[in-house]
Motif scaffolding. Structure first.
Motif, PDB file in Angstrom:
ATOM      1  N   HIS A   1       0.831  -1.201   0.000  1.00 12.57           N
ATOM      2  CA  HIS A   1       0.000   0.000   0.000  1.00 12.57           C
ATOM      3  C   HIS A   1       0.869   1.256   0.000  1.00 12.57           C
ATOM      4  O   HIS A   1       0.577   2.233  -0.690  1.00 12.57           O
ATOM      5  N   GLU A   2       1.968   1.225   0.755  1.00 14.13           N
ATOM      6  CA  GLU A   2       2.820   2.410   0.878  1.00 14.13           C
ATOM      7  C   GLU A   2       4.288   1.987   0.867  1.00 14.13           C
ATOM      8  O   GLU A   2       4.882   1.793   1.926  1.00 14.13           O
ATOM      9  N   PRO A   3       4.873   1.802  -0.323  1.00 16.98           N
ATOM     10  CA  PRO A   3       6.230   1.229  -0.397  1.00 16.98           C
ATOM     11  C   PRO A   3       7.281   2.029   0.389  1.00 16.98           C
ATOM     12  O   PRO A   3       8.222   1.459   0.903  1.00 16.98           O
ATOM     13  N   ASN A   4       7.076   3.341   0.509  1.00 19.17           N
ATOM     14  CA  ASN A   4       8.107   4.151   1.163  1.00 19.17           C
ATOM     15  C   ASN A   4       7.916   4.282   2.666  1.00 19.17           C
ATOM     16  O   ASN A   4       8.443   5.207   3.279  1.00 19.17           O
ATOM     17  N   PHE A   5       7.160   3.371   3.238  1.00 15.91           N
ATOM     18  CA  PHE A   5       6.809   3.565   4.651  1.00 15.91           C
ATOM     19  C   PHE A   5       8.047   3.756   5.528  1.00 15.91           C
ATOM     20  O   PHE A   5       8.067   4.571   6.439  1.00 15.91           O
ATOM     21  N   ALA A   6       9.109   3.014   5.192  1.00 22.94           N
ATOM     22  CA  ALA A   6      10.304   3.079   6.049  1.00 22.94           C
ATOM     23  C   ALA A   6      10.925   4.468   5.983  1.00 22.94           C
ATOM     24  O   ALA A   6      11.264   5.068   7.001  1.00 22.94           O
TER      25      ALA A   6
END
Lengths: 215, 478, 981
Positions: free
Chosen positions: C716-721
């Motif tokens: 859903h949100e690949p850049n979460f990290a």
């Protein structure tokens, strides 16, 4: 009230101060001169177990350095040759010479000849012959005219400041690789110029950061 | 000698010199201390202190032989008591210069009877402090000269001028030099006085030491100029030294160290602890040497006022730190301060707050401010508190920083403790020697100050503590 | 100190030793000087003698010139093939451990083996090695290992033994009194000798016993699980990533199944574990369920029932609705993934449970596509426990007069109820191939020094039969012999020398000299890999499921440090912490919080564990995630006869490990020992006694040091990290250096792959001459590991999830340590390395204070003072040995970088690409989590990884610009089960 010190005291004090000053300055200068790398580190000429003459072999007989120190292009060590290498010739040449006693013994018994190390670096310095020889730094740059020495003698201080001089300005010490072991090399034009050309050609860029030599 | 009871009675309006002592009497009393036969109690005292100093040297020897591991330092607490003690002593060293230089420039006459001792104390404190920067290193035999900007024909390397530790070297050594000069220049007239009273070898020594002082008007004139210049030179140092020491911490990335408030906060703390130490020593000295009439309640009271002021500043700084930590919104910053107050080192933190913020508040009361035994105890509290301040800043910030996995704790070893204990031995030994062999009070300045007051009284019968005419313009005092 | 060590580590020292060890005058000299044995010569207490040796060997005898001490150069007399002084040679060989052979590549410097790597050709190593293999080299140089040949206590020698065995052969008759005890046999040549022995002495018996059971040794057939082919993995009390197999392959394949690609098309396997103790497999799991090992049978049956829609014959003791929910969800997931899922079961579990698990896999059609079965290389039919039981019976009954012991130290490691020590005394001739002066050696008539695998000609097979010929990398330091040699000599085999035995076995198979050389060179014998065997008859095993005993259970597991005790004297392994508990230098009784309060104990209290009059006292460690009513104890500690390193470490769990509770069992009475306590030492959470919560639980929101999310979140949100921390634009006070040109070294660590197995830590220790500091100094927080493995818990304290991450020096571009060093001893290299110059360091420790990661290590004391002279032979000649008082740290193995660059330059090449340089940690990482390379080379793996949306820099908000970045961990939880945060 009465004087505690005679009038002359001032004079004595002044002179004393002057003398002290001179002594200090002179002492410092002396100390610095004695411990200056070029004076303290060079000139070491230990006696070798076998009276091997580089002057004779490398100079007069014109043997190439690589013949004995064959690892300089492959390894960090410029290994001292095995007794075998000496015997390659000396089975025929002067097979009986008493000066070769130790060599023959070593060859027979398998026990090494105890050569004395001349050029020593601190244990935390990782000098690598391969890296220098293969880019065209000649033996002569660090070891001097070995081919003119009967007994090998340290002629360069081999301290860090000295190393850095060359690492900062390598041009004067870079020559065509095939000339590396030609200690008497005299190019027709300015060697530094040739060095500069080689540096640009090969992209030579000696490390000046610590880990270049210290690990 | 004649005791003036009023000297100890706070309800008598304190004045700078009590009992109407004559100029001669003062010269006499101060000089006698160095001339009279050495009292037994002095021998006992210095015997004890010097053996404690020996412990210090033994510990340092052991340290150099074995390595830093004999201390409790570890990962992550790589600095602990070593730097704590360094900052502690440097801080104490502040009062001297402050009193002699700044108060001098501000024409605070009351400084005269304490400045000499305070300056001496400064020198000795800085000497004690100086031990740590060198010996806390893993290889002192190298640190001894690699930290100095000396040309090196072997390595062709300089120190890293970006490092606050290098700044420290400059700051502290400059401070030591200037304070020593300042102190010595101040001594010259009194050394001459001693010379004039002495005979034989003693006379020779003091004669040489007083550099042929004759006390001519011209000499006085030059002397005052020199004194003024040195005062002007050392004034900025008072601020610079501890500011720079505080940079050791302020310039780092460590939460709890990385703070812009440090320089002023450290200077205030330094003056705070310095004055506390002066009180501690003066209370003893005036009792031991019967100088109550020169080091009067008023002197002590003034110093207590300074303690109250600086103590309050320090308390304010603590509060600000917490506010900023919260206000920054930086989780690491916030955690460090919560951890200080409630973490494993909370005991140290609250000890610090009690000693540094709470206790000085007693000095709002004049009764306590002028109560000698009370101020003595309190000054010791302040010194303890200031030691803890440095320990808290250093240890609690280090032991839990960014990575919880790398968190640790610090436990001192006996070597830590004995080393610190030993520095007190050294400090006291030096101070005792000073009391014994040199005039503990700046006789010439006192006399100048008195003469000048007397003149005022004579002229328009003003109260003794009237604003003074600048001393430097004063003429003949002899 | 540096001065001395260099001389001792130089090739000269080795050559002198070599000469000494070979020549007889040395032996006589040793015996004259030291009646006991040769190792004293290599021993700290007798440094004076070492100096004597040095003097004798390369003339340091006080010859000093006026300016400097005279040093000598000792060239060989005759050249040695492919030996270039200063150049390492590499030899392929293999290390047998736990019934599996791991192909290894050994670096040899001037005749001294110095470093071990995996053999890239070897299918079970794939170029990687684990901590045990990395540390095994220290084992070889261990001065305490040094043994003399002894006959009933008196010094003897091999010749005497040969004579004796010649005489004894007659007396053995049909061999009815002869027993040979070895470990699980996977050595073809030794099997050949065995065949000979059993034909020569038909009534003799050959028994195989391993104190620690592994996937390879426990079962009648070895389950070969292709984890990369499984979309769902269910591990029942199985630590297949950790201790239940000593090979790398399972890890590699599992990680392959978890590889994360672009958000949208990422497919990840899902791992469920049910286990009693917190294993690294449990840490990697998406769902971990706590259960006593005794209840695993219940779980297995429940699963089978759920899959077959029947009702389980077994109840899970203390079953909760949660258990049913879990079982149901897992079953559903398995059914949904028929043919591409697998259930595995640990070697501790009884055959019955394995049978059930096998049924499950068959029912799901996983047998074939995912699970295949391999034939055992061993011919022993009965289980090892039964085998040694029978042996002990025979010994007790006096039916044994000659016992040859080739296995590891049975007097210490045999089940307690067999009274092995007492029984050994009943055997007239005990011949022990002793790896060290251990408990068994004390009772043997003949003590024959065992040759270390690096010293010997032998062979071994991987679980799938892939055979490797072990070639020696050094002459036996203590004149050791191999198992084959010993048995061959005793039973009069045609060949007596190890080399002949191995060579004559293989030469016919390898046809000719060329084949032989190739096999040695490759580290593998071609066509020895067996194809999958027929499905074994598990039905025979399917005993009626026995209900689990209730009450307190004790589970026996191998130790991460000492394995079964054989590495007990290995300082590297002793100091490397357990991956989960982080306890070092000891084992402990792991209990859950609830169990602890039930027993009324806390950390460091001592409990007594008692069963049928056998009893051991152990220190308590409260382990989050431990199953209630289950105590896990690691084997391999509490040795009574061991070298100086192992002395007094931990407690001996074998004392209560009997044949009926070999893996685990109930019926123990556990009670607190009043007034006794035992300080355990950890390398993390030093003060966890005071506040375990605060210390080891990372508040995700406030301290995003390690970052993880779920696969769903990632999609859903690949850049979460990257978005976990936001900072204003950061600027540096000093000018930024331009790193856009030339080689720029960088590292990327994939938290999704790291299993926290310690291999990198030990490999680093071996490569960089890192000292060991010992328990008391670790307690002070002074351990020296350059790359440590952080373990954080998330979730609740009772039943948390764990995540591990290796933490080396990050080589920050704006390194905080560099500005503060007053002498410029740590500075930045143009290739982005944070150089650490030991010889310039004065040890202010300011850099360490200013390091946000606290990865710098300080030599508080002269750690290397008690490094034994023989161990100095292991030191890497390319790395300075740091003296007391200087700071040290990871430099991405700068020595390797420099060597590689110099070699490249010689070829006129300056641009470095993948494969040119690999630091020790990355080279050995079994799960491929650590990737290193030239980040300016856009084709390099590291450059690609840094483009991943999961890539983030730790503490980037400090504007330190670390060169080492991390890829966030992903979990793939089952949406039907509630997700623990």
């Amino acid at each position: 009230m009465a004087l505690i010190f005679p009038k002359s005291t001032d004079q004595i004090l002044r002179l004393g101060a002057l003398a002290a000053g001179l002594v200090v300055i002179g002492g410092a200068a002396m100390g610095l001169y004695v411990t200056w790398p070029d004076n303290l580190k060079t000139g070491y000429t230990p006696v070798q177990p076998v009276p091997y003459s580089h002057k004779l072999h490398a100079g007069e007989l014109g043997m190439d350095c690589y013949y004995c120190h064959y690892t300089v292009t492959k390894s960090s060590y410029a290994a001292v040759p095995q007794t075998e290498v000496c015997m390659n010739c000396h089975v025929r040449v002067k097979p009986q010479s008493p000066r070769l006693e130790k060599i023959r013994d070593s060859y027979a018994t398998g026990k090494p000849v105890e050569w004395v190390k001349v050029h020593k670096l601190a244990d935390f310095v990782y000098f690598n012959h391969q890296a220098h020889v293969t880019v065209g730094v000649s033996c002569v740059s660090c070891h001097g005219r070995i081919d003119q020495m009967v007994e090998v003698k340290q002629v360069k201080p081999l301290n860090m400041a000295w190393c850095l001089d060359c690492h900062r300005n390598p041009a004067p010490n870079i020559r065509p690789v095939e000339q590396v072991t030609n200690l008497a090399w005299q190019p027709d034009r300015d060697p530094a110029e040739i060095g500069r050309e080689l540096i640009t050609a090969k992209g030579i860029n000696p490390p000046q950061n610590c880990s270049g030599c210290h690990r | 000698m004649a005791q003036n009871p009023a000297a100890l009675d706070p309800h008598v309006k304190p004045i700078l010199v009590q009992g109407g002592a004559s100029l001669h009497k003062i010269t006499d009393d101060i000089s006698k201390i160095t001339e009279s036969q050495t009292p037994l109690k002095w021998y006992i005292a210095i015997g004890i202190s010097s053996s404690i100093a020996l412990i210090l040297f033994a510990m340092l020897g052991w340290l150099v032989w074995m390595g830093i591991g004999v201390w409790g330092n570890n990962q992550p607490v790589a600095w602990a008591w070593d730097i704590t003690n360094f900052v502690f002593w440097i801080g104490i060293g502040h009062a001297g210069t402050l009193i002699s230089a700044i108060l001098f420039l501000f024409r605070q006459k009351w400084r005269t009877s304490i400045n000499r001792a305070a300056e001496a104390m400064t020198l000795f404190a800085v000497a004690c402090a100086g031990i740590y920067p060198l010996f806390h290193t893993g290889r002192p035999w190298r640190a001894a000269y690699w930290l100095l900007p000396l040309p090196n024909p072997y390595l062709a390397m300089w120190p890293n001028f970006r490092s606050p530790l290098v700044w420290d070297v400059f700051a502290v050594s400059t401070y030591l030099t200037v304070s020593a000069l300042f102190w010595y220049v101040g001594l010259i007239p009194d050394l001459a006085t001693l010379r004039d009273r002495a005979k034989g070898v003693r006379q020779m020594i003091f004669g040489a030491a007083s550099l042929g002082w004759r006390g001519s008007a011209r000499m006085w004139n030059n002397y005052e100029k020199a004194y003024l210049i040195l005062a002007a030179l050392s004034t900025p140092l008072v601020l610079s030294v501890h500011s720079i020491v505080s940079f050791d911490f302020a310039t780092s990335v460590l939460p709890g160290w990385h703070t812009t408030i440090f320089p002023p906060y450290f200077v205030a703390g330094a003056i705070f602890s310095g004055f506390a130490m002066v009180i501690t020593l003066m209370v003893i000295a005036r009792w031991a040497l019967n100088l109550q009439y020169l080091i009067t309640i008023r002197h002590l009271e003034n110093m207590n006022k300074v303690i109250l002021a600086t103590g309050t500043i320090v308390g304010y700084a603590y509060a600000t730190e917490f506010f900023i930590a919260w206000y920054s919104g930086n989780p690491y910053e916030r955690f460090v301060f919560i951890n200080r107050a409630f973490g494993p080192f909370a005991w140290a933190y609250w000890a610090m707050v009690t000693c540094n913020v709470v206790t000085p508040q007693f000095f709002w009361s004049k009764r306590l401010r002028t109560n000698v035994p009370f101020m003595f105890v309190l000054s010791i509290f302040v010194n303890i508190g200031m030691w803890f301040e440095r320990f808290v800043i250093i240890a609690t910030s280090l032991h839990r920083d960014f990575m919880p996995s790398a968190w640790g704790y610090f436990r001192p070893t006996p070597v830590d403790m004995l080393t610190f204990f030993g520095t007190f031995g050294l400090f006291v030994t030096l101070f005792l020697a000073f009391c014994r062999f040199l005039p503990v009070i700046a006789v010439s300045e006192i006399k100048g100050m008195m003469a000048n007051e007397a003149m005022h009284e004579a002229m328009h019968g003003q109260p003794v503590n009237a604003p003074a005419v600048p001393e430097v313009l004063e003429g003949g005092r002899h | 100190m540096i001065q001395i060590t260099k001389k001792l580590t130089g090739k000269k020292y080795w050559r002198s030793l070599d000469q000494f060890y070979q020549t007889s005058e040395f032996q006589t000299w040793v015996n004259r000087e030291f009646p006991s044995a040769g190792q004293d010569m290599l021993d700290e207490p007798s440094r004076r003698n070492v100096l004597k040796v040095m003097a004798a060997s390369f003339g340091l005898a006080g010859l000093t010139a006026c300016r400097r001490p005279v040093e000598h150069i000792l060239p060989n007399s005759k050249g040695i093939e492919d030996l270039i002084p200063g150049r390492p040679n590499y030899y392929n060989t293999a290390m047998p451990l736990g019934g599996a052979s791991m192909g290894l590549m050994v670096e040899v410097n001037d005749g001294r083996p110095t470093k071990i790597e995996g053999n890239p050709n070897h299918p079970w190593s794939l170029g990687r090695a684990r901590a045990y293999h990395q540390a095994s080299i220290l084992q070889m140089y261990d001065p305490d290992r040094g043994l003399a040949f002894k006959e009933s206590g008196n010094n003897s020698d091999w010749a005497k033994f040969e004579a004796w065995s010649g005489s004894v052969q007659g007396q053995l008759g049909d061999g009815s009194g002869l027993r040979i005890l070895s470990e699980y046999l996977h050595s073809p040549s030794l099997s050949a000798v065995r065949k000979h022995a059993l034909t020569r002495f038909p009534k003799a018996q050959w028994i195989e016993y391993n104190a620690v059971q592994t996937n390879e040794t426990a079962l009648p057939a070895i389950a070969r699980v292709a984890f990369d082919k499984a979309a769902v993995v269910v591990a029942l009390d199985s630590d297949f990533l950790g201790l239940d197999s000593s090979t790398v392959l399972p890890v590699k394949e599992y990680v392959k199944g978890r590889m994360v690609g672009d958000a949208d098309e990422t497919v990840m396997s899902r791992l469920y574990t049910v286990e009693s103790q917190f294993s690294v497999t449990g840490a990697a799991a998406d769902h971990r369920f706590r259960s006593r090992s005794s209840d695993i049978g219940g779980y297995a049956n429940a699963l089978l029932a759920a899959i077959q829609n029947t009702t389980s014959p077994l109840k899970v003791v203390g079953q909760t609705p949660n258990t049913d929910k879990a079982v149901a969800a897992i079953a559903k997931d398995l059914i949904a993934n028929k043919g591409k899922s697998v259930v595995v079961c640990g070697p501790r579990q009884p055959g019955g449970v394995h049978a059930v698990v096998h049924q499950i896999n068959q029912a799901l059609g996983n047998v074939g596509p995912v699970v295949t079965y391999l034939n055992r290389t061993s011919e022993q039919q009965t289980s090892q426990v039964d085998a040694i039981k029978t042996l002990a019976g025979d010994m007790a009954a006096g039916r044994v007069n000659t016992l040859v012991i080739l296995s590891y130290n049975p007097a210490y490691s045999a089940p307690a109820d067999l009274d092995f020590v007492a029984n050994l005394k009943k055997v007239a001739n005990v011949i022990y191939l002793a790896p060290e002066e251990d408990e068994t050696a004390a009772l043997a008539k003949w003590q024959i020094p065992a040759a270390h695998y690096l010293e010997s000609w032998a062979d071994s097979q991987a679980p799938d039969g892939t055979a490797t010929i072990h070639q020696p990398t050094i002459q036996p330091l203590y004149g050791g012999k191999t198992a084959a040699e010993l048995v061959a000599t005793l039973t009069g085999f045609k060949d007596k020398k190890a080399y002949d035995i191995v060579r004559n076995y293989w030469l016919p198979i390898l046809k000719d000299e060329k084949g032989w050389r190739k096999a040695l060179h490759d580290g593998m014998v071609p066509n020895t890999t067996s194809t999958a065997a027929a499905t074994p008859n598990f039905a025979a095993w399917a005993s009626a499921p026995t209900p689990a005993g209730s009450g307190m259970e004790v589970v026996f597991v191998p130790s991460w440090s000492t394995y079964d005790g054989r590495f007990n004297n290995n300082a590297w392994l002793q100091e490397v912490p357990d991956p989960i508990t982080k306890v070092t230098w000891d084992n402990a009784a792991l209990v859950s919080k609830a169990t602890a309060s039930k027993l009324g104990v806390q950390m460091n209290d001592v409990i007594s564990i008692e069963r049928n009059g056998r009893k051991v006292e152990a220190a308590v460690f409260v382990q989050p995630g431990q199953a209630d009513d289950s105590i896990t104890v690691a084997l391999g500690y509490g040795r009574t006869r061991v070298g100086r390193v192992g002395e007094g470490t931990g407690f001996n769990a074998y004392a209560v490990r009997t044949t009926d509770v070999f893996g685990f069992g109930t019926g123990f009475t556990v009670s607190k020992v009043a007034g006794k306590s035992y300080p355990l030492v950890q390398t993390q959470d030093y003060d966890s006694q005071t506040e375990p919560q605060l210390v080891s639980f990372q508040p995700k929101a406030t301290r995003p040091v390690l970052r993880e999310g779920t696969l769903a979140e990632y999609k859903h949100e690949p850049n979460f990290a990257q978005e976990m921390v936001e900072t204003p634009p950061l600027r540096s006070l000093y000018g930024e250096y331009d790193y856009s040109r030339g080689n720029q070294w960088a590292m990327a660590i994939d938290l999704n792959s790291c299993i926290g197995c310690n291999a990198c830590t030990v490999a680093c220790q071996a490569e960089n001459n890192i000292p060991v500091v010992g328990k008391t100094e670790v307690a002070r927080g002074r351990e020296m590991h350059w790359i440590r493995i952080d373990r954080y818990y998330t979730g609740n304290a009772e039943d948390p999830q764990a995540v591990t991450a290796p933490i080396p020096c990050m080589q920050c571009e704006n390194a905080p340590c560099e500005n503060v060093c007053p002498v410029a001893a740590t500075v930045h290299s143009p290739e982005g390395l944070n150089d650490m110059v030991y010889n310039r360091c004065v040890g202010t420790r300011y850099c360490s204070n200013n390091c946000p990661f606290k990865v710098r290590r300080f030599n508080f004391l002269a750690w290397h003072h008690d490094t034994k002279e023989s161990q100095k032979m292991q030191w890497n000649p390319d790395v300075t040995v740091r003296m007391r008082g200087v700071m040290e740290k990871c430099t991405y193995c700068v020595q390797r970088i420099q060597e590689a660059k110099i070699d490249a330059k010689a070829k006129g090449k300056r641009w470095m690409v993948d494969g040119d340089v690999t630091p020790a940690c990355a080279q050995t990482c079994p799960s491929d989590a650590i990737v290193f390379g030239n980040v300016n080379d856009l084709n390099s793996r590291v450059a690609k990884m840094k483009l991943s949306p999961r890539n983030y820099a730790m503490l980037a908000e400090l504007n330190i610009k670390p060169r080492t970045t991390y890829l966030a961990k992903l979990r793939n939880p089952n949406p039907e089960l509630e997700v623990r945060s």
